[in-house]
Motif scaffolding. Structure first.
Motif, PDB file in Angstrom:
ATOM      1  N   GLN A 744       0.844  -1.191   0.000  1.00  0.00           N
ATOM      2  CA  GLN A 744       0.000   0.000   0.000  1.00  0.00           C
ATOM      3  C   GLN A 744       0.884   1.247   0.000  1.00  0.00           C
ATOM      4  O   GLN A 744       1.987   1.237   0.537  1.00  0.00           O
ATOM      5  CB  GLN A 744      -0.863   0.043   1.263  1.00  0.00           C
ATOM      6  N   ASN A 746       0.258   5.064   1.284  1.00  0.00           N
ATOM      7  CA  ASN A 746      -0.728   5.856   2.029  1.00  0.00           C
ATOM      8  C   ASN A 746      -2.065   5.119   2.183  1.00  0.00           C
ATOM      9  O   ASN A 746      -3.133   5.703   2.037  1.00  0.00           O
ATOM     10  CB  ASN A 746      -0.970   7.210   1.359  1.00  0.00           C
ATOM     11  N   GLY A 747      -1.972   3.820   2.445  1.00  0.00           N
ATOM     12  CA  GLY A 747      -3.187   3.059   2.726  1.00  0.00           C
ATOM     13  C   GLY A 747      -3.927   2.563   1.509  1.00  0.00           C
ATOM     14  O   GLY A 747      -4.941   1.882   1.644  1.00  0.00           O
ATOM     15  N   LYS A 748      -3.434   2.921   0.292  1.00  0.00           N
ATOM     16  CA  LYS A 748      -4.098   2.443  -0.919  1.00  0.00           C
ATOM     17  C   LYS A 748      -3.286   1.325  -1.550  1.00  0.00           C
ATOM     18  O   LYS A 748      -2.068   1.441  -1.679  1.00  0.00           O
ATOM     19  CB  LYS A 748      -4.248   3.590  -1.919  1.00  0.00           C
ATOM     20  N   VAL A 749      -3.968   0.268  -1.959  1.00  0.00           N
ATOM     21  CA  VAL A 749      -3.281  -0.871  -2.561  1.00  0.00           C
ATOM     22  C   VAL A 749      -2.716  -0.457  -3.918  1.00  0.00           C
ATOM     23  O   VAL A 749      -3.444   0.032  -4.779  1.00  0.00           O
ATOM     24  CB  VAL A 749      -4.242  -2.049  -2.753  1.00  0.00           C
ATOM     25  N   ARG A 750      -1.381  -0.611  -4.091  1.00  0.00           N
ATOM     26  CA  ARG A 750      -0.757  -0.221  -5.362  1.00  0.00           C
ATOM     27  C   ARG A 750      -0.070  -1.381  -6.049  1.00  0.00           C
ATOM     28  O   ARG A 750       0.232  -1.295  -7.235  1.00  0.00           O
ATOM     29  CB  ARG A 750       0.271   0.901  -5.119  1.00  0.00           C
ATOM     30  N   LYS A 752       1.084  -5.917  -5.646  1.00  0.00           N
ATOM     31  CA  LYS A 752       1.153  -7.153  -4.861  1.00  0.00           C
ATOM     32  C   LYS A 752       2.409  -7.871  -5.295  1.00  0.00           C
ATOM     33  O   LYS A 752       2.676  -7.951  -6.497  1.00  0.00           O
ATOM     34  CB  LYS A 752      -0.065  -8.038  -5.166  1.00  0.00           C
ATOM     35  N   ASN A 795       2.820  -1.035   4.238  1.00  0.00           N
ATOM     36  CA  ASN A 795       2.242   0.265   3.913  1.00  0.00           C
ATOM     37  C   ASN A 795       3.359   1.301   3.893  1.00  0.00           C
ATOM     38  O   ASN A 795       4.125   1.424   4.837  1.00  0.00           O
ATOM     39  CB  ASN A 795       1.186   0.643   4.950  1.00  0.00           C
TER      40      ASN A 795
END
Length: 798
Positions: A744, A746-750, A752, A795
């Motif tokens: 992540q 800033n808490g957003k999944v970017r 894997k 994160n």
RNA sequence: GGGCAAGUGGCGGAAUGGCAUACGCACGGGACUUAAAAUCCCGGGUCCGCAAGGAUGUGAGGGUUCGACUCCCUCCUUGCCCACCA
């Protein structure tokens, strides 16, 4: 399509012939007592029964497979008014009608494939059962817990019988909703109030009961702590007692209010100019039933009596009123009115221009003044106008004032309970006769134990109106006094049927025992019920009574437990189109027709899958098709087994075993089924060998027992699947060498990334920074911080 | 008036501090079939975009946190229980 009709019939026969679910106590082996609330034999089972009993059956079968001795009994709560009404309507006898209904219902329950030990069936209208009702009653009578008294009772004119407080709902009869009237009658009561402290206190032991049921019972028992205050009359030494939970407001009492029925009213008004007006008011209120008085709610009518009382804390002389909003049944039937701090008193005082005094000032906000208040202030604050208690926080003052009043003898710290004794007399035929004889010489005498049972006559001229039907059966009524042997009369009322269901769970432990209501040794082994399952509608009545009886049996020395039901599950209702299924709404789905069309296994599967047990379940005709499709999908696997299973399928299998075992333990059947479906999907994708398939069948067996028996036999097994052991998972299959790390920013999944399990944080950071997408995002703004959740997530804060 | 639950796709529901919408229904597409049913496979939050991708999203508003369907506060709605309870 699998031949469910044949298969289900076949296995039901096998279970019955082999006595598959008969159970005996086996000391040293873990026991599990699973009980579902037994039904009233109305003749047909409905979806509510299906849901209740399916949930129970899955748990019972699961526990058997886990190696427990499982007691799973069924019976019929067979006494009660509907049988009388049906008998009148169909021109038959309640006995015949009831037995026929039981016969039908038993067949329907068997068609569902439930794993009951039918040898233990208990039917409450059998004299072998109700004689023990009479025995229990006599034991209570000996101890003063069953007594007769004359009082104003709830009377349902439509049912022509009395009702317990618990049976009055919104001022109407719980069964027919007819407006309940008050009637002065001599009736039998059970002194449940003797057990109020224990009934309240022991709720703490019930850790595995739904919180709301605990709340409902607490509420019903209704313990409130306060002070009883003695107000002397101005003109005599007579004392009026009032009860309050807000003794901190005593300095603000500006008048007293008595209930119109209060015994002191007539004395107070005698010879006063107000006498005539007060009598008129009392008469008017008397004509209104309690229900109407409550329903009209907001309107608070009252009159001044002409008398005055003295407030003992400040010797102030205050007027005495009577009003319809004060109830004789609660407290002392008299209150001190504090208009500034009680909304009802506030409204009444405004209406009748009575004086007000503020005694609690809120700590923050505007300073209150009685002249400008638009509502009572019922919150906390600081004492004012309260003599030596001024300046104290009111909660502290409450304690101090109470102690001071108690010491000076002007009041007494007191606990008030809402719970009343239980009225059990019913002026009906179809119930247990109360074993009491009235003799002109000797008075009230219990029937001797050796004369039990007092048999209910087969015939009684009942029409559903006017008096107890048994009073018209001469050979029943006329008897001999057990003491003087002279002519005597029997009690002709019968017991409320809640008496029957208050101890049936104990009878199931030894249903054929003839010496006592139950065999002490058997009850010691089986009790308490480990899991009780039923509808929320019994949260107060039945469960409270059953707890009461259990405590009574403990006091008799028959059992050594305090509470009968260790865990309680209240299942949600079955709805159709957002509404409860009912005849009047015409939205009933008949379980029978579903069994005929899809089979019992499909019905069982659907009802467990559609919703978690405690929530409402919306019936869906298409959903049942889906359940049927799934069972067929499982059925077809048997023809396509391989020599060796793929590793992928083994991993999913062991994950599923873990999940289903955990879910079953917590009654999460819907998600357990979902994982069985996932396993099935995986088998379709990767194929399965015999062993994998067998474990799927074992896990599905408690839910769809007939289908699984058939598959199990087809897989070459002789023994019934219900006696096989529950599968265990192998933890080695649950661990993967690589894990997927969610990255992540800033808490957003970017992104894997796939990494070996044991990748360290430094190495992981390198891998992440090498990722093109992440690198692009970090190019402008450098990372401030990395947060690592091992083997799961990283994160990056920028 | 008091207490207790609950509010997530078109629907039933899953996730209780870490990938929102598992599983199923319905829907759309494909395979098989002369055809249909059944079966098997694939796809679906919403908006922009051919796509890659981006934005947004768990009743409303605020807060705590690196991160909230999940915890805290306020409010709204629905259901259940109790109730002139002093």
């Amino acid at each position: 399509m699998y031949q469910f009709a044949e298969i289900e019939k076949k296995w039901q026969k096998v279970w019955q012939e082999q006595g598959c679910f008969k159970v005996q106590k086996m000391p040293g082996r873990m026991k599990y007592y699973l009980l579902e609330m037994f039904p009233y034999p109305s003749g047909k089972i409905h979806m509510g029964h299906v849901r209740n009993y399916t949930i129970g059956d899955v748990v019972a079968r699961f526990k058997i497979m886990q190696g427990y001795q499982v007691l799973h009994p069924m019976g019929f709560d067979a006494f009660g008014q509907p049988a009388e009404n049906a008998a009148i309507k169909n021109n038959t006898k309640p006995d015949i009608w009831t037995r026929k209904c039981i016969e039908w219902m038993r067949q329907e329950l068997k068609r569902m494939g439930f794993s009951y030990d039918w040898d233990r069936e208990v039917v409450t209208c059998d004299k072998e059962y109700y004689r023990w009702n009479q025995w229990i009653f006599l034991k209570m009578f000996e101890r003063g817990l069953a007594y007769k008294k004359a009082s104003n009772v709830n009377w349902c004119p439509a049912c022509a019988t009395t009702l317990a407080n618990e049976e009055v709902i919104d001022g109407g009869c719980w069964r027919c909703h007819t407006k309940v009237e008050q009637k002065e009658l001599e009736q039998w009561y059970l002194k449940i109030t003797e057990y109020k402290e224990r009934l309240l206190e022991d709720l703490k032991l019930l850790e595995h009961w739904p919180r709301r049921v605990i709340a409902m019972q607490t509420n019903w028992i209704g313990k409130s702590e306060g002070v009883e205050i003695y107000f002397r009359l101005q003109e005599s030494d007579k004392v009026i007692s009032v009860f309050t939970t807000r003794v901190d407001t005593i300095f603000g009492a500006t008048y007293l209010v008595l209930a119109p029925e209060h015994p002191s009213v007539l004395e107070i008004i005698r010879g006063k100019p107000q006498e005539r007006e007060v009598l008129k008011f009392i008469d008017k209120v008397a004509k209104e039933s309690k229900a109407i008085r409550a329903a009209e709610g907001v309107k608070k009518e009252g009159v001044f009596t002409g008398a005055y009382a003295i407030n003992p804390v400040n010797n102030e002389v205050i007027p005495i009123w009577i009003a319809d909003y004060v109830l004789m049944e609660y407290g002392t039937g008299a209150i001190m009115a504090v208009p500034t701090h009680d909304q009802r008193d506030f409204l009444f005082a405004k209406e009748h221009r009575l004086s007000m005094r503020l005694v609690i000032q809120p700590k923050e906000g505007m300073r209150l003044m009685p002249e400008t208040m638009t509502a009572a202030y019922e919150g906390d604050g600081v004492q004012v106008n309260s003599g030596q208690f001024n300046g104290l926080p009111n909660q502290e003052a409450k304690q101090k004032i109470a102690a001071w009043m108690q010491n000076s003898g002007i009041g007494r710290i007191k606990v008030h309970w809402r719970l009343r004794d239980w009225l059990i007399s019913r002026q009906r035929y179809w119930g247990t006769p109360i074993p009491i004889i009235y003799c002109g010489k000797c008075g009230t005498a219990p029937v001797p134990y050796e004369d039990l049972p007092v048999e209910l006559p087969k015939d009684a001229p009942f029409t559903g109106e006017g008096g107890s039907p048994l009073s018209k059966v001469e050979e029943f009524v006329n008897t001999r006094c057990p003491r003087c042997k002279g002519q005597a009369l029997r009690e002709t009322d019968t017991m409320a049927t809640f008496f029957d269901s208050s101890w049936y769970f104990l009878r199931f432990c030894s249903p054929h025992f003839t010496q006592l209501p139950f065999d002490i040794e058997e009850a010691r082994y089986w009790m308490p019920v480990d899991q009780y399952i039923g509808g929320i509608e019994h949260a107060i009545l039945h469960l409270l009574y059953a707890r009461f009886f259990t405590k009574f049996f403990k006091d008799l020395g028959l059992i050594n437990i305090d509470e009968p039901f260790r865990r309680l599950l209240t299942q949600g209702m079955v709805l159709k189109d957002g509404q409860v299924m009912s005849k009047s709404k015409g939205n009933i789905v008949d379980p029978d027709s579903i069994i005929t069309k899809y089979g019992a296994d499909t019905l069982r599967l659907f009802i467990l899958f559609a919703a978690p047990p405690e929530t409402e379940l919306e019936w869906d005709d298409r959903g049942i098709e889906g359940a049927f499709k799934f069972l067929n999908r499982v059925w077809r696997i048997r023809k396509n087994l391989r020599e060796k299973a793929d590793l992928a399928v083994l991993k999913i299998l062991h994950r599923t075993i873990k999940k289903v075992t955990e879910d079953f333990q917590e009654f999460k059947f819907n998600t357990a089924i979902a994982s069985l479906m996932e396993l099935t999907n995986a088998i379709y994708q990767f194929g399965a060998d015999k062993e994998v398939f067998e474990r799927l069948v074992l896990m599905l067996a408690p839910i769809a027992p007939h289908l699984c028996e058939e598959l199990w036999q087809g897989l070459g097994h002789q023994e019934s699947i219900s006696r096989e052991s529950w599968p265990v998972y192998d933890a080695r299959f649950l661990v993967d060498e690589t894990v997927t790390i969610v990255v992540q920013v800033n808490g957003k999944v970017r992104a894997k990334i796939e990494t070996p399990r044991d990748t360290g944080e430094d190495r992981l950071k390198e891998l992440i920074l090498a990722d093109q997408k992440i690198a692009a995002l970090l190019a402008e703004t450098p990372p401030k911080k990395f947060i690592f959740v091992p083997q799961k997530l990283v994160n990056i804060v920028i």
